[in-house]
Design a protein around this motif. Structure first.
Motif, PDB file in Angstrom:
ATOM      1  N   GLY A  37       0.769  -1.236   0.000  1.00  0.00           N
ATOM      2  CA  GLY A  37       0.000   0.000   0.000  1.00  0.00           C
ATOM      3  C   GLY A  37       0.796   1.280   0.000  1.00  0.00           C
ATOM      4  O   GLY A  37       0.221   2.354   0.168  1.00  0.00           O
ATOM      5  N   GLY A  38       2.104   1.198  -0.207  1.00  0.00           N
ATOM      6  CA  GLY A  38       2.853   2.450  -0.271  1.00  0.00           C
ATOM      7  C   GLY A  38       4.305   2.304   0.104  1.00  0.00           C
ATOM      8  O   GLY A  38       4.824   1.190   0.232  1.00  0.00           O
ATOM      9  N   PRO A  39       5.003   3.433   0.325  1.00  0.00           N
ATOM     10  CA  PRO A  39       6.433   3.405   0.647  1.00  0.00           C
ATOM     11  C   PRO A  39       6.690   2.760   2.003  1.00  0.00           C
ATOM     12  O   PRO A  39       5.940   2.965   2.960  1.00  0.00           O
ATOM     13  N   CYS A  40       7.765   1.995   2.081  1.00  0.00           N
ATOM     14  CA  CYS A  40       8.143   1.303   3.312  1.00  0.00           C
ATOM     15  C   CYS A  40       9.558   1.688   3.722  1.00  0.00           C
ATOM     16  O   CYS A  40      10.455   1.782   2.881  1.00  0.00           O
ATOM     17  N   VAL A  41       9.751   1.897   5.017  1.00  0.00           N
ATOM     18  CA  VAL A  41      11.095   2.028   5.579  1.00  0.00           C
ATOM     19  C   VAL A  41      11.651   0.616   5.742  1.00  0.00           C
ATOM     20  O   VAL A  41      10.935  -0.283   6.210  1.00  0.00           O
ATOM     21  N   ALA A  42      12.892   0.407   5.356  1.00  0.00           N
ATOM     22  CA  ALA A  42      13.410  -0.961   5.364  1.00  0.00           C
ATOM     23  C   ALA A  42      14.873  -0.998   5.787  1.00  0.00           C
ATOM     24  O   ALA A  42      15.599  -0.011   5.661  1.00  0.00           O
ATOM     25  N   LEU A  99      13.244   0.093  -5.357  1.00  0.00           N
ATOM     26  CA  LEU A  99      13.880   0.999  -4.410  1.00  0.00           C
ATOM     27  C   LEU A  99      13.520   2.447  -4.719  1.00  0.00           C
ATOM     28  O   LEU A  99      13.431   2.852  -5.885  1.00  0.00           O
ATOM     29  N   LEU A 100      13.358   3.221  -3.653  1.00  0.00           N
ATOM     30  CA  LEU A 100      13.168   4.661  -3.739  1.00  0.00           C
ATOM     31  C   LEU A 100      14.403   5.348  -3.174  1.00  0.00           C
ATOM     32  O   LEU A 100      15.297   4.699  -2.610  1.00  0.00           O
ATOM     33  N   ALA A 191      15.975  20.488  -3.765  1.00  0.00           N
ATOM     34  CA  ALA A 191      14.786  19.864  -4.342  1.00  0.00           C
ATOM     35  C   ALA A 191      13.703  19.763  -3.275  1.00  0.00           C
ATOM     36  O   ALA A 191      13.993  19.746  -2.083  1.00  0.00           O
ATOM     37  N   PRO A 192      12.433  19.658  -3.680  1.00  0.00           N
ATOM     38  CA  PRO A 192      11.354  19.523  -2.700  1.00  0.00           C
ATOM     39  C   PRO A 192      11.419  18.189  -1.959  1.00  0.00           C
ATOM     40  O   PRO A 192      11.997  17.208  -2.440  1.00  0.00           O
ATOM     41  N   VAL A 193      10.818  18.173  -0.787  1.00  0.00           N
ATOM     42  CA  VAL A 193      10.690  16.947  -0.011  1.00  0.00           C
ATOM     43  C   VAL A 193      10.020  15.858  -0.857  1.00  0.00           C
ATOM     44  O   VAL A 193       9.026  16.111  -1.546  1.00  0.00           O
ATOM     45  N   LEU A 194      10.615  14.664  -0.839  1.00  0.00           N
ATOM     46  CA  LEU A 194      10.108  13.461  -1.512  1.00  0.00           C
ATOM     47  C   LEU A 194      10.266  13.470  -3.034  1.00  0.00           C
ATOM     48  O   LEU A 194       9.761  12.572  -3.706  1.00  0.00           O
ATOM     49  N   SER A 195      10.990  14.436  -3.594  1.00  0.00           N
ATOM     50  CA  SER A 195      11.118  14.487  -5.057  1.00  0.00           C
ATOM     51  C   SER A 195      12.345  13.750  -5.582  1.00  0.00           C
ATOM     52  O   SER A 195      12.459  13.545  -6.791  1.00  0.00           O
ATOM     53  N   ALA A 196      13.269  13.341  -4.710  1.00  0.00           N
ATOM     54  CA  ALA A 196      14.488  12.682  -5.180  1.00  0.00           C
ATOM     55  C   ALA A 196      14.183  11.286  -5.710  1.00  0.00           C
ATOM     56  O   ALA A 196      13.260  10.612  -5.249  1.00  0.00           O
ATOM     57  N   VAL A 197      14.984  10.847  -6.690  1.00  0.00           N
ATOM     58  CA  VAL A 197      14.881   9.489  -7.213  1.00  0.00           C
ATOM     59  C   VAL A 197      15.995   8.641  -6.627  1.00  0.00           C
ATOM     60  O   VAL A 197      17.014   9.154  -6.149  1.00  0.00           O
ATOM     61  N   GLY A 198      15.813   7.322  -6.657  1.00  0.00           N
ATOM     62  CA  GLY A 198      16.792   6.410  -6.088  1.00  0.00           C
ATOM     63  C   GLY A 198      17.638   5.724  -7.131  1.00  0.00           C
ATOM     64  O   GLY A 198      17.590   6.040  -8.329  1.00  0.00           O
ATOM     65  N   ILE A 262      19.455  10.267  -4.987  1.00  0.00           N
ATOM     66  CA  ILE A 262      20.057   9.962  -3.690  1.00  0.00           C
ATOM     67  C   ILE A 262      19.984   8.457  -3.474  1.00  0.00           C
ATOM     68  O   ILE A 262      18.955   7.833  -3.735  1.00  0.00           O
ATOM     69  N   GLY A 263      21.085   7.870  -2.964  1.00  0.00           N
ATOM     70  CA  GLY A 263      21.053   6.449  -2.656  1.00  0.00           C
ATOM     71  C   GLY A 263      22.434   5.807  -2.747  1.00  0.00           C
ATOM     72  O   GLY A 263      23.437   6.504  -2.830  1.00  0.00           O
TER      73      GLY A 263
END
Length: 395
Positions: A37-42, A99-100, A191-198, A262-263
């Protein structure tokens, strides 16, 4: 640039993106999980990626915990994925786990002009007005007059002030030299919050740009109290022609769709990887073109002009707070001058370039260059993340 159509995709695997000492590292990832259902911290544990979202719903929340590294290593998790499967997912395809960027609610900041070599290239951009055809001529004059005067100079020091006086007399003072050797660093919102790619994703360059390059950098991940909690890699894509026309076009040059990568993971600071290890990071760059072109370069934080914690202090303090923390690009030593298209015009990207940024302690960030206008649209912001967490009962 050539057409972005039918561009080859890099083949990624766990062995190519993990740090060389991954077994001793506390590594944080984010995973897009359509089934969950969405993004996960892992947590990355070997070649398994374990869902910790029930323990910490966001990376920002995780890094507020004093025991974050212990949680990443030992906490019971939910479902798990094979790292190779996440890396093999097609970029931008929302119906498969992938991956994000490993940061979420952190503000994405960047420090510029923190290395003497790249400082000179910024001066050259300014002097050419963003015209790559003039770069060689201007570079020869700038290096002849400035060159060694910047070696070993501490920004803001009396010695730096003397160099400033000399360059003023030569008519070569620049706004870039001001932030490069003056008392205050350049720190801007990248960059805005949550806009970075992985890692594995497309990275965007504006179609109108004719002079641009990757900027491989170490990225500090800082909590709401101003503590550096971890580090990762970043690509602060630079449009040299745009910024060279005017520094007031910085946002146009830096903040475009998919223009911040970022990653692959945030490596948390611990007994085996402290701030001194960050200060000694070596970063390698390899650009591979669809035409067989290869560019290699390197950058080392040992050569940075400003202490990395001073960059953090310039970002966070009584003058500015970040309740969800921030990710801070620390600048790059790398500024490619090798000719690619024509003599005297230096390096610029072609669509389909694979950009491989790596460091032995942080792993590898790999992206493919596309027009920003053709990169997958950014559609999932803070509101979408909050709604997703609420649906899953995690808020």
């Amino acid at each position: 640039m050539e057409s972005a159509a039918a561009r080859p995709r890099p083949v990624l695997a766990a062995g190519t993106v993990l740090p060389e000492d991954a077994g001793r590292a506390a590594l944080v990832a984010r995973v897009h999980d359509p089934e969950g259902g969405g993004p996960c911290v892992a947590a990355v544990r070997g070649e398994r990626v374990v869902d910790l979202t029930a323990v910490a719903p966001t990376v920002s929340d995780l890094l507020e915990r004093d025991d974050a590294a212990e949680v990443v290593r030992e906490a019971d998790g939910g479902r798990a994925w094979r790292l190779d499967d996440l890396l093999g997912a097609p970029p931008g395809q929302g119906d498969v786990p992938h991956l994000l960027a490993p940061v979420d609610l952190q503000v994405i900041k960047a420090a510029g002009v923190t290395f003497a070599r790249s400082l000179l290239e910024r001066v050259i951009e300014e002097r050419t007005g963003g015209d790559p055809a003039q770069a060689t001529r201007v570079r020869e004059r700038v290096v002849r007059l400035v060159g060694g005067r910047l070696d070993g100079i501490r920004p803001g020091s009396p010695e730096a002030a003397k160099v400033k006086e000399l360059l003023l007399a030569e008519g070569l003072w620049s706004q870039y030299l001001e932030v490069g050797i003056g008392p205050d660093p350049e720190v801007f919102t990248k960059a805005p919050v949550l806009s970075a790619v992985g890692t594995g994703a497309d990275i965007g360059v504006l179609r109108a740009s004719v002079w641009n390059n990757p900027e491989p950098e170490a990225v500090l991940v800082v909590d709401s109290r101003g503590r550096v909690r971890g580090a990762t890699l970043g690509n602060d894509v630079n449009l040299r022609d745009v910024e060279g026309r005017s520094a007031l076009l910085l946002s146009r040059a830096k903040d475009n769709n998919a223009s911040c990568a970022i990653g692959p993971f945030v490596r948390l600071l611990d007994d085996g990887f402290g701030i001194d290890a960050v200060r000694g990071l070596d970063i390698d760059l390899r650009v591979e073109g669809p035409d067989g072109y290869v560019l290699r370069g390197s950058s080392s934080l040992r050569e940075i002009s400003r202490e990395v914690l001073d960059l953090v202090s310039a970002t966070y303090g009584a003058h500015h707070q970040y309740p969800d923390g921030f990710a801070l690009f620390t600048g790059t030593l790398f500024a490619p001058t090798e000719d690619r298209r024509a003599p005297g015009e230096g390096f610029t990207h072609e669509y389909g370039d694979t950009v491989h940024i790596s460091s032995p302690r942080l792993g590898a960030l790999v992206n493919t260059v596309v027009p920003s206008e053709e990169a997958p649209p950014w559609t999932s912001g803070v509101g979408a993340l909050m709604r997703s967490l609420a649906r899953r009962g995690l808020l």
